[in-house]
Design a protein around this motif. Structure first.
Motif, PDB file in Angstrom:
ATOM      1  N   LEU A   1       9.920  66.786  20.865  1.00 24.84           N
ATOM      2  CA  LEU A   1      11.356  67.046  20.786  1.00 24.84           C
ATOM      3  C   LEU A   1      12.073  65.707  20.722  1.00 24.84           C
ATOM      4  O   LEU A   1      11.632  64.725  21.322  1.00 24.84           O
ATOM      5  N   LEU A   2      13.208  65.672  20.023  1.00 24.33           N
ATOM      6  CA  LEU A   2      14.039  64.468  19.922  1.00 24.33           C
ATOM      7  C   LEU A   2      15.453  64.823  20.363  1.00 24.33           C
ATOM      8  O   LEU A   2      16.111  65.664  19.748  1.00 24.33           O
ATOM      9  N   LEU A   3      15.909  64.185  21.443  1.00 16.93           N
ATOM     10  CA  LEU A   3      17.176  64.542  22.077  1.00 16.93           C
ATOM     11  C   LEU A   3      18.080  63.324  22.210  1.00 16.93           C
ATOM     12  O   LEU A   3      17.616  62.191  22.338  1.00 16.93           O
ATOM     13  N   SER A   4      19.391  63.583  22.235  1.00 13.25           N
ATOM     14  CA  SER A   4      20.384  62.532  22.436  1.00 13.25           C
ATOM     15  C   SER A   4      21.233  62.825  23.664  1.00 13.25           C
ATOM     16  O   SER A   4      21.768  63.928  23.809  1.00 13.25           O
ATOM     17  N   GLY A   5      21.387  61.807  24.506  1.00 14.44           N
ATOM     18  CA  GLY A   5      22.192  61.927  25.716  1.00 14.44           C
ATOM     19  C   GLY A   5      23.660  61.594  25.535  1.00 14.44           C
ATOM     20  O   GLY A   5      24.380  61.416  26.511  1.00 14.44           O
TER      21      GLY A   5
ATOM     22  N   GLY B   1      25.425  60.229  34.020  1.00 18.56           N
ATOM     23  CA  GLY B   1      25.040  59.000  34.705  1.00 18.56           C
ATOM     24  C   GLY B   1      23.894  59.259  35.661  1.00 18.56           C
ATOM     25  O   GLY B   1      23.721  60.371  36.174  1.00 18.56           O
ATOM     26  N   LEU B   2      23.089  58.230  35.925  1.00 21.52           N
ATOM     27  CA  LEU B   2      21.862  58.407  36.695  1.00 21.52           C
ATOM     28  C   LEU B   2      22.116  58.933  38.094  1.00 21.52           C
ATOM     29  O   LEU B   2      21.433  59.850  38.552  1.00 21.52           O
TER      30      LEU B   2
ATOM     31  N   VAL C   1      13.379  68.887  33.761  1.00 19.74           N
ATOM     32  CA  VAL C   1      13.639  67.512  33.310  1.00 19.74           C
ATOM     33  C   VAL C   1      15.132  67.341  33.076  1.00 19.74           C
ATOM     34  O   VAL C   1      15.785  68.239  32.534  1.00 19.74           O
ATOM     35  N   ILE C   2      15.665  66.200  33.479  1.00 21.31           N
ATOM     36  CA  ILE C   2      17.027  65.809  33.107  1.00 21.31           C
ATOM     37  C   ILE C   2      16.909  64.576  32.212  1.00 21.31           C
ATOM     38  O   ILE C   2      16.384  63.536  32.625  1.00 21.31           O
ATOM     39  N   VAL C   3      17.375  64.714  30.980  1.00 16.80           N
ATOM     40  CA  VAL C   3      17.431  63.598  30.038  1.00 16.80           C
ATOM     41  C   VAL C   3      18.870  63.110  30.029  1.00 16.80           C
ATOM     42  O   VAL C   3      19.782  63.829  29.617  1.00 16.80           O
ATOM     43  N   GLY C   4      19.094  61.888  30.507  1.00 10.42           N
ATOM     44  CA  GLY C   4      20.439  61.458  30.825  1.00 10.42           C
ATOM     45  C   GLY C   4      21.043  60.438  29.892  1.00 10.42           C
ATOM     46  O   GLY C   4      20.433  59.948  28.939  1.00 10.42           O
ATOM     47  N   GLY C   5      22.300  60.115  30.201  1.00  9.12           N
ATOM     48  CA  GLY C   5      23.082  59.105  29.516  1.00  9.12           C
ATOM     49  C   GLY C   5      24.277  58.742  30.368  1.00  9.12           C
ATOM     50  O   GLY C   5      24.392  59.145  31.526  1.00  9.12           O
TER      51      GLY C   5
ATOM     52  N   VAL D   1      13.780  62.779  36.083  1.00 10.77           N
ATOM     53  CA  VAL D   1      15.037  62.266  35.541  1.00 10.77           C
ATOM     54  C   VAL D   1      14.736  61.004  34.740  1.00 10.77           C
ATOM     55  O   VAL D   1      14.100  60.073  35.250  1.00 10.77           O
ATOM     56  N   VAL D   2      15.213  60.973  33.489  1.00  6.64           N
ATOM     57  CA  VAL D   2      14.983  59.815  32.626  1.00  6.64           C
ATOM     58  C   VAL D   2      16.280  59.428  31.928  1.00  6.64           C
ATOM     59  O   VAL D   2      17.216  60.227  31.818  1.00  6.64           O
ATOM     60  N   GLN D   3      16.339  58.185  31.459  1.00 10.38           N
ATOM     61  CA  GLN D   3      17.462  57.702  30.657  1.00 10.38           C
ATOM     62  C   GLN D   3      16.989  56.455  29.901  1.00 10.38           C
ATOM     63  O   GLN D   3      16.167  55.695  30.424  1.00 10.38           O
ATOM     64  N   ALA D   4      17.526  56.239  28.704  1.00 13.65           N
ATOM     65  CA  ALA D   4      16.986  55.203  27.812  1.00 13.65           C
ATOM     66  C   ALA D   4      17.980  54.086  27.513  1.00 13.65           C
ATOM     67  O   ALA D   4      18.165  53.681  26.373  1.00 13.65           O
ATOM     68  N   GLY D   5      18.651  53.560  28.552  1.00 16.44           N
ATOM     69  CA  GLY D   5      19.467  52.367  28.386  1.00 16.44           C
ATOM     70  C   GLY D   5      20.693  52.568  27.520  1.00 16.44           C
ATOM     71  O   GLY D   5      21.469  53.506  27.721  1.00 16.44           O
ATOM     72  N   TYR D   6      20.856  51.722  26.504  1.00 11.80           N
ATOM     73  CA  TYR D   6      22.085  51.740  25.710  1.00 11.80           C
ATOM     74  C   TYR D   6      21.870  50.964  24.411  1.00 11.80           C
ATOM     75  O   TYR D   6      20.921  50.186  24.256  1.00 11.80           O
ATOM     76  N   TYR D   7      22.761  51.198  23.448  1.00 11.35           N
ATOM     77  CA  TYR D   7      22.891  50.430  22.205  1.00 11.35           C
ATOM     78  C   TYR D   7      21.635  50.457  21.335  1.00 11.35           C
ATOM     79  O   TYR D   7      21.439  49.575  20.498  1.00 11.35           O
ATOM     80  N   GLY D   8      20.773  51.446  21.529  1.00 13.05           N
ATOM     81  CA  GLY D   8      19.582  51.550  20.697  1.00 13.05           C
ATOM     82  C   GLY D   8      18.523  50.517  20.999  1.00 13.05           C
ATOM     83  O   GLY D   8      17.625  50.285  20.185  1.00 13.05           O
ATOM     84  N   ILE D   9      18.585  49.903  22.174  1.00 12.32           N
ATOM     85  CA  ILE D   9      17.582  48.908  22.557  1.00 12.32           C
ATOM     86  C   ILE D   9      16.246  49.584  22.873  1.00 12.32           C
ATOM     87  O   ILE D   9      15.183  48.995  22.673  1.00 12.32           O
ATOM     88  N   TYR D  10      16.317  50.816  23.365  1.00  9.66           N
ATOM     89  CA  TYR D  10      15.115  51.539  23.757  1.00  9.66           C
ATOM     90  C   TYR D  10      15.074  52.934  23.135  1.00  9.66           C
ATOM     91  O   TYR D  10      16.117  53.536  22.872  1.00  9.66           O
ATOM     92  N   VAL D  11      13.853  53.426  22.975  1.00 10.43           N
ATOM     93  CA  VAL D  11      13.610  54.846  22.743  1.00 10.43           C
ATOM     94  C   VAL D  11      12.819  55.358  23.942  1.00 10.43           C
ATOM     95  O   VAL D  11      11.800  54.752  24.321  1.00 10.43           O
TER      96      VAL D  11
END
Length: 536
Positions: free
Chosen positions: A78-82, A219-220, A235-239, A256-266
């Motif tokens: 699955l591909l999701l956006s926070g 927010g986390l 699962v909580i996929v956050g932003g 609970v997960v979150q992938a930083g900001y500005y496309g630096i991480y996937v």
């Protein structure tokens, strides 16, 4: 006997060839890829905190990384956006998010939650983006006066991978009420996410969901509280908080997960799911972020690169133009004085003729590194199309604003023309110990340096007489104050601005800063004890 052994051998061999999913009890592997808070970052950039010589991000690079991870588990990914995907850079802003939306469509996102910045261009533009998307926008807690969901959004969707049905529920931060211009969220309500989810989690399970994923723009910290309050979330996929969560945070049974900001991480979260009980029996324990490096040897999606270049070619000449120079890095700091905040506020004073400048820290979105300053750099740091507004404001209202700032509910106000001494051991609402105003202040040339002889923090702490050229703030006196119209409308909860009188509107903060650069480059702003913190 020989024929019997041969039959047994063939039977065993046939079992070895049975796909794992057909073997009773064999865990099903699912992969959740996720991004959040890209804020329109389609082109690579240097993030000095990570590497001074290796650019990061860039849509063509994170697209290649996503495709490579998806290829490892093509039927189970699955591909999701926070949320907060579009607003923030020239290439995205000038085309109102269209380049980013086209990239997301190509990458075949399964769902995206509404972030607060999705409302930055107003509801009509948001509805247009939703209509052009090939994936659903989610939010279960954004409703109108009749409690109907925001047009063309859904509260949740179901996605099935390898016979495992995942219910994905979206929730948006209630802070959107105050972090967005009021006119952009007019007639909308942002309900309490935990109250909404308390019944909805069970509801999606009754409709057939084996797993429940909450796609959150809270927010986390809020995500962790949500996981503790609401049972049944897998699962909580956050932003929203721009947090790079390198190892999943477990709260009870919720990851609970979150992938930083500005496309630096996937983000890459792998799950093992029992096909019978549908329980998660295994998951990634660490290293759940893949850094997107934009170096020559890094994989690149040629089709996405072409898409991005189509838009970049239309703007790159203008936005690569040099507009100034800085002799030091211009650095944001969310909860203290920053040299970038200082020079921006100095620019406000020069543009307006006011004596005091106040700027929300959250309005400064990126640092600018030492050296030439380009139009793109300024636009990325100050992407919002707000206007400067100058007003008469009583000293008591200024004090109220500074107390609100000291509560640290949002990023602290950046200032010019005043010095503020805080005692952070005091209760919220009484943390501002002293405020000094530059006496008889005119909007003079400050060249990013501000006060010529900044007072020492120790001197201010001892409660000595005001620094040279400064007077104590008089609660009964009116001062000429400049801010932006987001704060004027009560943005970030700074309602005291609404009591300003004799309002005069001016240029955008971005234009004020550009004009300042034209006059005073090279600049070398510093920290000057404009914001002093005792007992931090």
């Amino acid at each position: 006997m020989k024929r019997s052994l041969t039959a047994v051998f063939l039977a065993l061999l046939s079992l070895c060839l049975v796909p794992p999913l057909l073997l009773a009890g064999t865990p099903v592997e699912l992969t959740i890829l996720h991004m959040n808070d890209t804020h329109g970052h389609l082109l690579p950039f240097v993030e000095k905190n990570l590497s001074a010589d290796r650019p990061v991000s860039g849509a063509a690079h994170y697209a290649a990384l996503i495709e490579a991870e998806r290829a490892l588990n093509p039927d189970g990914t699955l591909l999701l956006s926070g949320g907060d995907m579009f607003q923030g850079t020239p290439i995205s802003n000038l085309f109102r998010g269209k380049p980013m939306l086209e990239v997301m469509n190509r990458l075949d996102f399964d769902a995206m939650v509404l972030g607060n910045h999705e409302f930055d261009w107003g509801q009509e533009t948001l509805r247009e983006m939703i209509a052009q998307a090939t994936f659903p926008f989610l939010s279960a807690n954004v409703v109108d006066k009749d409690l109907s969901f925001f047009p063309d959004t859904r509260p949740y969707v179901f996605v099935t991978r390898k016979d495992i049905t995942v219910g994905i529920i979206g929730v948006t931060t209630p802070e959107t009420r105050v972090t967005t211009k009021p006119s952009h969220v007019e007639n909308l309500q942002f309900l309490d996410p935990s109250q909404v989810l308390s019944s909805m989690v069970e509801g999606v399970k009754q409709q057939g969901a084996h797993l429940v994923v909450v796609l959150s723009h809270l927010g986390l910290d809020a995500d962790m509280e949500l996981a503790a309050k609401v049972p049944g979330i897998d699962v909580i996929v956050g932003g929203h908080s721009h947090t790079a969560v390198t190892a999943p945070v477990r709260v009870g049974r919720t990851l609970v997960v979150q992938a930083g900001y500005y496309g630096i991480y996937v983000g890459v979260l792998k799950l093992l799911v029992d096909p019978d009980s549908h329980e998660i029996v295994g998951s990634s324990q660490e290293n759940v972020l893949r850094t997107v490096y934009a170096v020559p040897a890094a994989p690149l999606d040629e089709a996405v690169s072409k898409m991005v270049n189509t838009y970049n070619d239309k703007v790159k000449d203008e936005f690569s133009r040099k507009v100034g120079e800085t002799l030091v890095d211009l650095v944001r700091k969310p909860y203290e004085e920053s040299n970038f905040g200082n020079v921006i506020c100095d620019a406000f004073l020069e543009a307006s003729g006011a004596g005091i400048a106040l700027q929300n820290g959250g309005g400064i979105r990126a640092d600018i590194l030492k050296g030439p300053i380009t139009m793109e750099g300024v636009y990325t740091a100050l992407p919002f199309d707000n206007l400067l507004v100058t007003m008469d404001l009583k000293g008591q209202r200024i004090l109220d604003l500074l107390e609100k700032s000291a509560a640290m509910e949002h990023r602290i106000l950046q200032v010019a023309g005043i010095m503020v001494v805080h005692d952070m051991q005091r209760p919220v609402g009484s943390r501002v110990k002293e405020v000094f105003v530059k006496g008889g202040m005119e909007a003079g040339v400050r060249n990013g340096g501000g006060v010529e002889e900044p007072a020492e923090a120790g001197e201010l702490a001892r409660g000595n007489s005001p620094p040279p050229g400064y007077l104590p703030l008089d609660p009964e006196k009116s001062y000429r104050v400049v801010t932006n119209d987001f704060l004027l409308a009560g943005g970030d909860g700074f309602d005291a601005f609404k009591e300003g009188a004799n309002l005069v509107y001016g240029d955008t903060p971005r234009d004020a800063f550009l004009n300042f650069l034209r006059k005073h480059s090279p600049i070398k702003p510093s920290l000057e004890n404009r914001l002093v913190f005792l007992n931090p």
